[in-house]
Design a protein around this motif. Structure first.
Motif, PDB file in Angstrom:
ATOM      1  N   LYS A  25       0.883  -1.280  -0.046  1.00 47.51           N
ATOM      2  CA  LYS A  25       0.013   0.018   0.090  1.00 47.51           C
ATOM      3  C   LYS A  25       0.793   1.152  -0.007  1.00 47.51           C
ATOM      4  CE  LYS A  25      -0.432   0.161   5.109  1.00 47.51           C
ATOM      5  NZ  LYS A  25      -1.591  -0.112   6.148  1.00 47.51           N
ATOM      6  N   GLY A  26       1.944   1.350   0.410  1.00 43.45           N
ATOM      7  CA  GLY A  26       3.057   2.458   0.524  1.00 43.45           C
ATOM      8  C   GLY A  26       3.375   2.697  -0.928  1.00 43.45           C
ATOM      9  N   GLY A  27       3.155   1.700  -2.078  1.00 42.63           N
ATOM     10  CA  GLY A  27       3.572   2.099  -3.350  1.00 42.63           C
ATOM     11  C   GLY A  27       5.130   1.779  -3.496  1.00 42.63           C
ATOM     12  N   MET A  28       5.702   2.583  -4.445  1.00 38.57           N
ATOM     13  CA  MET A  28       7.147   2.492  -4.629  1.00 38.57           C
ATOM     14  C   MET A  28       7.974   3.178  -3.423  1.00 38.57           C
ATOM     15  SD  MET A  28       8.815   0.730  -6.681  1.00 38.57           S
ATOM     16  CE  MET A  28       7.449   0.215  -7.673  1.00 38.57           C
ATOM     17  N   SER A  29       8.944   2.602  -3.028  1.00 40.51           N
ATOM     18  CA  SER A  29       9.763   3.385  -2.010  1.00 40.51           C
ATOM     19  C   SER A  29      11.118   3.018  -2.377  1.00 40.51           C
ATOM     20  CB  SER A  29       9.431   2.959  -0.736  1.00 40.51           C
ATOM     21  OG  SER A  29       9.932   1.646  -0.317  1.00 40.51           O
ATOM     22  N   PRO A  30      11.981   3.644  -1.761  1.00 42.43           N
ATOM     23  CA  PRO A  30      13.721   3.784  -1.991  1.00 42.43           C
ATOM     24  C   PRO A  30      14.225   2.274  -1.421  1.00 42.43           C
ATOM     25  CG  PRO A  30      13.435   5.745  -0.945  1.00 42.43           C
ATOM     26  CD  PRO A  30      12.053   5.097  -1.049  1.00 42.43           C
ATOM     27  N   GLU A  31      13.068   1.697  -0.496  1.00 45.05           N
ATOM     28  CA  GLU A  31      13.772   0.676   0.191  1.00 45.05           C
ATOM     29  C   GLU A  31      13.432  -0.532  -0.878  1.00 45.05           C
ATOM     30  OE1 GLU A  31      11.803   2.583   2.022  1.00 45.05           O
ATOM     31  OE2 GLU A  31      13.603   3.531   3.026  1.00 45.05           O
ATOM     32  N   ILE A  32      12.296  -0.409  -1.465  1.00 46.22           N
ATOM     33  CA  ILE A  32      11.948  -1.405  -2.467  1.00 46.22           C
ATOM     34  C   ILE A  32      13.092  -1.570  -3.924  1.00 46.22           C
ATOM     35  CG2 ILE A  32      10.251  -2.011  -4.205  1.00 46.22           C
ATOM     36  CD1 ILE A  32       8.293  -1.141  -2.156  1.00 46.22           C
ATOM     37  N   ILE A  33      13.227  -0.304  -4.219  1.00 52.01           N
ATOM     38  CA  ILE A  33      14.272  -0.312  -5.345  1.00 52.01           C
ATOM     39  C   ILE A  33      15.468  -0.853  -5.019  1.00 52.01           C
ATOM     40  CG2 ILE A  33      15.479   1.465  -6.775  1.00 52.01           C
ATOM     41  CD1 ILE A  33      12.428   1.117  -7.356  1.00 52.01           C
ATOM     42  N   ARG A  59       2.309  -3.912 -13.791  1.00 52.41           N
ATOM     43  CA  ARG A  59       3.074  -3.167 -15.089  1.00 52.41           C
ATOM     44  C   ARG A  59       3.973  -2.065 -14.695  1.00 52.41           C
ATOM     45  NH1 ARG A  59       5.356  -5.197 -19.314  1.00 52.41           N
ATOM     46  NH2 ARG A  59       3.798  -6.550 -19.740  1.00 52.41           N
ATOM     47  N   GLU A  60       2.991  -1.293 -14.041  1.00 47.74           N
ATOM     48  CA  GLU A  60       3.509   0.266 -13.755  1.00 47.74           C
ATOM     49  C   GLU A  60       4.798  -0.188 -12.506  1.00 47.74           C
ATOM     50  OE1 GLU A  60      -0.265   3.074 -13.800  1.00 47.74           O
ATOM     51  OE2 GLU A  60       0.063   1.825 -12.125  1.00 47.74           O
ATOM     52  N   ALA A  61       4.632  -1.108 -11.808  1.00 47.24           N
ATOM     53  CA  ALA A  61       5.475  -1.253 -10.594  1.00 47.24           C
ATOM     54  C   ALA A  61       6.790  -1.909 -11.288  1.00 47.24           C
ATOM     55  CB  ALA A  61       4.851  -2.113  -9.404  1.00 47.24           C
ATOM     56  N   ALA A  62       6.533  -2.858 -12.001  1.00 42.41           N
ATOM     57  CA  ALA A  62       7.730  -3.695 -12.830  1.00 42.41           C
ATOM     58  C   ALA A  62       8.548  -2.534 -13.687  1.00 42.41           C
ATOM     59  CB  ALA A  62       7.292  -4.661 -13.742  1.00 42.41           C
ATOM     60  N   GLU A  63       7.818  -1.576 -14.545  1.00 41.07           N
ATOM     61  CA  GLU A  63       8.485  -0.873 -15.196  1.00 41.07           C
ATOM     62  C   GLU A  63       9.074   0.494 -14.269  1.00 41.07           C
ATOM     63  OE1 GLU A  63       5.776   0.503 -18.233  1.00 41.07           O
ATOM     64  OE2 GLU A  63       5.866  -1.514 -19.201  1.00 41.07           O
ATOM     65  N   GLN A  64       8.513   0.595 -13.321  1.00 38.73           N
ATOM     66  CA  GLN A  64       9.293   1.780 -12.307  1.00 38.73           C
ATOM     67  C   GLN A  64      10.667   1.235 -11.700  1.00 38.73           C
ATOM     68  OE1 GLN A  64       7.050   3.692  -9.582  1.00 38.73           O
ATOM     69  NE2 GLN A  64       5.402   4.210 -10.795  1.00 38.73           N
ATOM     70  N   GLN A  67      13.377   0.654 -14.783  1.00 40.99           N
ATOM     71  CA  GLN A  67      13.842   1.967 -15.148  1.00 40.99           C
ATOM     72  C   GLN A  67      14.880   2.434 -14.273  1.00 40.99           C
ATOM     73  OE1 GLN A  67      10.704   4.959 -15.484  1.00 40.99           O
ATOM     74  NE2 GLN A  67      12.364   6.266 -16.730  1.00 40.99           N
ATOM     75  N   GLN A  68      14.420   2.335 -12.967  1.00 38.54           N
ATOM     76  CA  GLN A  68      15.474   3.029 -11.931  1.00 38.54           C
ATOM     77  C   GLN A  68      16.673   2.156 -11.743  1.00 38.54           C
ATOM     78  OE1 GLN A  68      13.594   4.427  -8.168  1.00 38.54           O
ATOM     79  NE2 GLN A  68      11.601   4.929  -9.243  1.00 38.54           N
ATOM     80  N   ILE A  69      16.918   1.002 -11.886  1.00 40.74           N
ATOM     81  CA  ILE A  69      17.872  -0.006 -11.799  1.00 40.74           C
ATOM     82  C   ILE A  69      18.395  -0.521 -13.265  1.00 40.74           C
ATOM     83  CG2 ILE A  69      17.254  -0.528  -9.286  1.00 40.74           C
ATOM     84  CD1 ILE A  69      16.357  -2.906 -10.170  1.00 40.74           C
ATOM     85  N   GLN A  70      18.109   0.069 -14.162  1.00 44.75           N
ATOM     86  CA  GLN A  70      18.513  -0.561 -15.554  1.00 44.75           C
ATOM     87  C   GLN A  70      18.346  -2.115 -15.577  1.00 44.75           C
ATOM     88  OE1 GLN A  70      20.810   1.815 -13.788  1.00 44.75           O
ATOM     89  NE2 GLN A  70      19.531   3.440 -14.764  1.00 44.75           N
ATOM     90  N   GLY A  78      -0.874 -11.261 -14.102  1.00 41.41           N
ATOM     91  CA  GLY A  78      -1.539 -11.106 -12.942  1.00 41.41           C
ATOM     92  C   GLY A  78      -0.954 -10.096 -12.093  1.00 41.41           C
ATOM     93  N   ALA A  79      -0.729 -10.504 -10.727  1.00 41.31           N
ATOM     94  CA  ALA A  79      -0.006  -9.589  -9.787  1.00 41.31           C
ATOM     95  C   ALA A  79       1.503  -9.661  -9.819  1.00 41.31           C
ATOM     96  CB  ALA A  79      -0.665  -9.612  -8.484  1.00 41.31           C
ATOM     97  N   LYS A  80       1.974 -10.796 -10.457  1.00 36.05           N
ATOM     98  CA  LYS A  80       3.520 -11.007 -10.351  1.00 36.05           C
ATOM     99  C   LYS A  80       4.360 -10.223 -11.758  1.00 36.05           C
ATOM    100  CE  LYS A  80       2.946 -14.664  -7.327  1.00 36.05           C
ATOM    101  NZ  LYS A  80       3.460 -16.008  -6.739  1.00 36.05           N
ATOM    102  N   PHE A  81       5.454 -10.014 -11.623  1.00 37.44           N
ATOM    103  CA  PHE A  81       6.446  -9.474 -12.576  1.00 37.44           C
ATOM    104  C   PHE A  81       7.604 -10.266 -12.429  1.00 37.44           C
ATOM    105  CE2 PHE A  81       6.480  -6.495  -9.235  1.00 37.44           C
ATOM    106  CZ  PHE A  81       7.828  -6.263  -8.938  1.00 37.44           C
ATOM    107  N   VAL A  82       8.365 -10.225 -13.445  1.00 33.54           N
ATOM    108  CA  VAL A  82       9.713 -11.055 -13.414  1.00 33.54           C
ATOM    109  C   VAL A  82      10.897 -10.089 -13.921  1.00 33.54           C
ATOM    110  CG1 VAL A  82      11.219 -12.712 -14.088  1.00 33.54           C
ATOM    111  CG2 VAL A  82       8.859 -13.137 -13.374  1.00 33.54           C
ATOM    112  N   LEU A  83      11.824  -9.691 -13.355  1.00 34.56           N
ATOM    113  CA  LEU A  83      13.052  -8.913 -13.878  1.00 34.56           C
ATOM    114  C   LEU A  83      14.431  -9.389 -14.129  1.00 34.56           C
ATOM    115  CD1 LEU A  83      12.351  -5.756 -11.430  1.00 34.56           C
ATOM    116  CD2 LEU A  83      11.520  -5.972 -13.888  1.00 34.56           C
ATOM    117  N   TYR A  84      15.101  -8.938 -14.798  1.00 31.27           N
ATOM    118  CA  TYR A  84      16.325  -9.529 -15.214  1.00 31.27           C
ATOM    119  C   TYR A  84      17.345  -8.493 -15.395  1.00 31.27           C
ATOM    120  CZ  TYR A  84      20.201 -11.694 -18.009  1.00 31.27           C
ATOM    121  OH  TYR A  84      21.437 -12.178 -18.538  1.00 31.27           O
ATOM    122  N   ARG A  85      18.449  -8.685 -14.859  1.00 26.81           N
ATOM    123  CA  ARG A  85      19.722  -7.664 -15.163  1.00 26.81           C
ATOM    124  C   ARG A  85      20.821  -8.429 -15.054  1.00 26.81           C
ATOM    125  NH1 ARG A  85      20.563  -3.120 -11.082  1.00 26.81           N
ATOM    126  NH2 ARG A  85      21.705  -4.812 -10.085  1.00 26.81           N
TER     127      ARG A  85
END
Length: 99
Positions: A25-33, A59-64, A67-70, A78-85
């Motif tokens: 519910k807090g949305g995006m925070s520096p701790e999550i990033i 989708r918005e959370a995954a893209e944010q 974008q911030q961590i390249q 659904g509610a899940k997303f997968v990121l790769y770097r």
């Protein structure tokens, strides 16, 4: 940029991993990033989840985060997303070659 074949390979690998990033519910925070950044450095592939109370869509959370961590958004289902770097110093995942 990853190819569709590489994306499919990463999706198959993501089935076996646990969700480690939660956006609530807090949305995006520096701790999550920071958590996502540290996890991607260590693992290269992470799975996240956006809770129903979050003001962001998955989708918005995954893209944010991406974008911030390249990072690359591999998939959002659904509610899940997968990121790769890719870890430049110590790569752990060998992607299929791009044509």
């Amino acid at each position: 940029m990853i190819t569709s074949k590489q994306r499919a390979y990463l999706r198959s690998l993501s089935n076996a991993i646990d969700t480690i990033v939660m956006v609530g519910k807090g949305g995006m925070s520096p701790e999550i990033i920071k958590q996502a950044d540290d996890a991607l450095t260590a693992r290269e592939l992470i799975k996240g989840k956006v809770l129903e109370t979050s003001p962001l869509s998955p989708r918005e959370a995954a893209e944010q985060i991406a974008q911030q961590i390249q990072a690359e958004v591999v998939q959002v289902i659904g509610a899940k997303f997968v990121l790769y770097r890719r870890n430049q110093k110590e790569p752990k995942i060998a992607l299929p070659r791009a044509k």
